[in-house]
Design a protein around this motif. Structure first.
Motif, short mmCIF file in Angstrom:
data_model
loop_
_atom_site.label_atom_id
_atom_site.label_comp_id
_atom_site.label_asym_id
_atom_site.label_seq_id
_atom_site.Cartn_x
_atom_site.Cartn_y
_atom_site.Cartn_z
N LEU A 38 3.84 3.46 -7.23
CA LEU A 38 3.54 2.08 -7.61
C LEU A 38 4.50 1.34 -8.71
O LEU A 38 5.25 2.16 -9.32
CB LEU A 38 2.09 2.26 -8.63
N CYS A 53 -5.39 -5.02 -4.88
CA CYS A 53 -5.51 -4.00 -5.67
C CYS A 53 -4.20 -3.63 -6.30
O CYS A 53 -3.14 -3.40 -5.75
CB CYS A 53 -6.19 -2.81 -4.58
N TYR A 54 -4.35 -2.92 -7.47
CA TYR A 54 -3.30 -2.88 -8.26
C TYR A 54 -2.68 -1.60 -7.78
O TYR A 54 -1.52 -0.99 -8.44
CB TYR A 54 -3.26 -3.22 -9.97
N SER A 55 -3.53 -0.67 -7.24
CA SER A 55 -2.95 0.57 -6.60
C SER A 55 -2.15 0.26 -5.43
O SER A 55 -1.66 1.54 -4.86
CB SER A 55 -4.02 1.47 -6.87
N GLY A 165 -9.08 -2.04 -1.94
CA GLY A 165 -8.51 -0.68 -2.59
C GLY A 165 -8.33 0.35 -1.33
O GLY A 165 -7.31 0.81 -1.41
N ALA A 169 -4.52 0.35 -0.92
CA ALA A 169 -3.96 1.61 -1.87
C ALA A 169 -4.55 2.87 -1.15
O ALA A 169 -3.80 3.84 -0.98
CB ALA A 169 -4.79 1.44 -3.34
#
Lengths: 284, 49
Positions: A38, A53-55, A165, A169
């Motif tokens: 990441l 999604c931040y992942s 997500g 991710a």
């Protein structure tokens, strides 16, 4: 008529380009995709307006819904003022214009819809049923984004529902990492199944996720009638013929109500030229 | 005209509120909280648990 078609295709193209640029900007950490890691820079402290999604290995900023749930988990000690302020600011400035122009998952749904129309798949058109179903996203917002994180201390929407997500991710990270693959279980299977079901449904029903499930859309919809920027109707020119509402594929009752994503699809259908984009300023 | 005035008042109040909340949040290390969560792999988001 020809001009109408031309203006429609130009508008659609401009919107598609904006959506593509937003999706690329949100996910421009190419190194992350190659390494399966990441981005860890300071931009991760800022939320993007759309659902992203931040992942995701490519994500350079944070997901507003994920950050809100994460903030609510620890709200016993600290209220997530920063994320709440950002969400209000995004909603107030753009409302659901974000869904129409700045959300990568919205863009994916538009692409799936175009593919489905090319394949001549049947389409579930808007009706009273879809209008009723459009309230489901408010239930999801309250139950999975607010109540479950507060009571169960788990990010309910991210964990059990969010197809973004899983797509951005879950699948890239699990497929590239054998250790992660070993610890996947029923939850991962459920999320992959749900994601596939949602994507398939989006091919049969225009923007099904935005209309029925997206809690971020539900949140922004509350700001839609008062947002600064978006579609606006010149009441002096409007003849209330309802051509705009008939042309719209979302569950709108009138232009710029809670379901309007400001896509501009209605603009070429208005013979009076009463609908246009603009800043709904503080003046008259 | 009255409705427009009301809408404009709501907009200004919300805009001030949004900036106040952001200011309060930034002051309370909200930026770091968001960043710290986002730089780690979120197992819930992925569907691992």
């Amino acid at each position: 008529m020809e001009r109408e078609e031309k203006s429609k295709s130009l508008k659609v193209n401009k919107r598609s380009i904006t959506q593509l640029v937003a999706a690329v900007l949100y996910n421009c950490n190419i190194k992350g995709f190659m390494k399966g890691s990441l981005y860890k820079g300071n931009l991760k402290g800022v939320c993007v307006p759309g659902l992203n999604c931040y992942s995701c290995p490519g994500a350079v900023a944070s997901c507003p819904l994920g950050s809100l749930q994460s903030g609510l988990l620890s709200s016993k000690y600290k209220i997530p003022y920063y994320v709440l302020g950002l969400l209000i600011l995004f909603g107030l400035l753009f409302g659901r214009f974000i869904c129409g122009f700045l959300c990568p998952f919205g863009f994916l749904q538009d692409l799936l819809d175009k593919l489905a129309r090319k394949l001549h798949l049947p389409e579930l058109k808007k009706s009273r049923v879809t209008r009723v179903l459009s309230y489901l996203k408010y239930v999801i917002l309250i139950a999975f984004v607010i109540i479950i994180p507060l009571v169960k201390l788990t990010p309910g929407f991210c964990k059990y529902i969010c197809p973004v997500g899983t797509l951005e991710a879950g699948i890239p990270l699990v497929s590239g990492n054998s250790e992660l693959r070993e610890i996947t279980g029923w939850l991962f299977s459920w999320k992959v199944f749900l994601m596939c079901a949602i994507l398939l449904f989006c091919m049969l029903c225009y923007r099904a996720f935005c209309r029925f499930l997206c809690p971020l859309g539900a949140l922004y919809s509350m700001f839609n009638p008062i947002s600064f920027f978006g579609i606006k109707v010149d009441e002096a020119k409007c003849t209330h013929c309802n051509a705009c509402v008939r042309a719209c594929r979302m569950d709108v009752k009138k232009v710029c109500d809670r379901e309007c994503i400001h896509c501009g699809g209605c603009v070429p259908h208005c013979k009076e030229g009463a609908i246009r984009y603009g800043v709904k300023g503080l003046g008259k | 005209m009255k409705r427009k005035t009301l809408v404009n008042i709501i907009r200004v109040v919300l805009l001030i509120g949004a900036f106040l909340l952001m200011g309060l949040g930034l002051n309370a290390r909200g930026f770091s909280d968001v960043k710290n969560k986002a730089v780690r792999i979120c197992y819930e988001c992925m569907g691992i648990g």
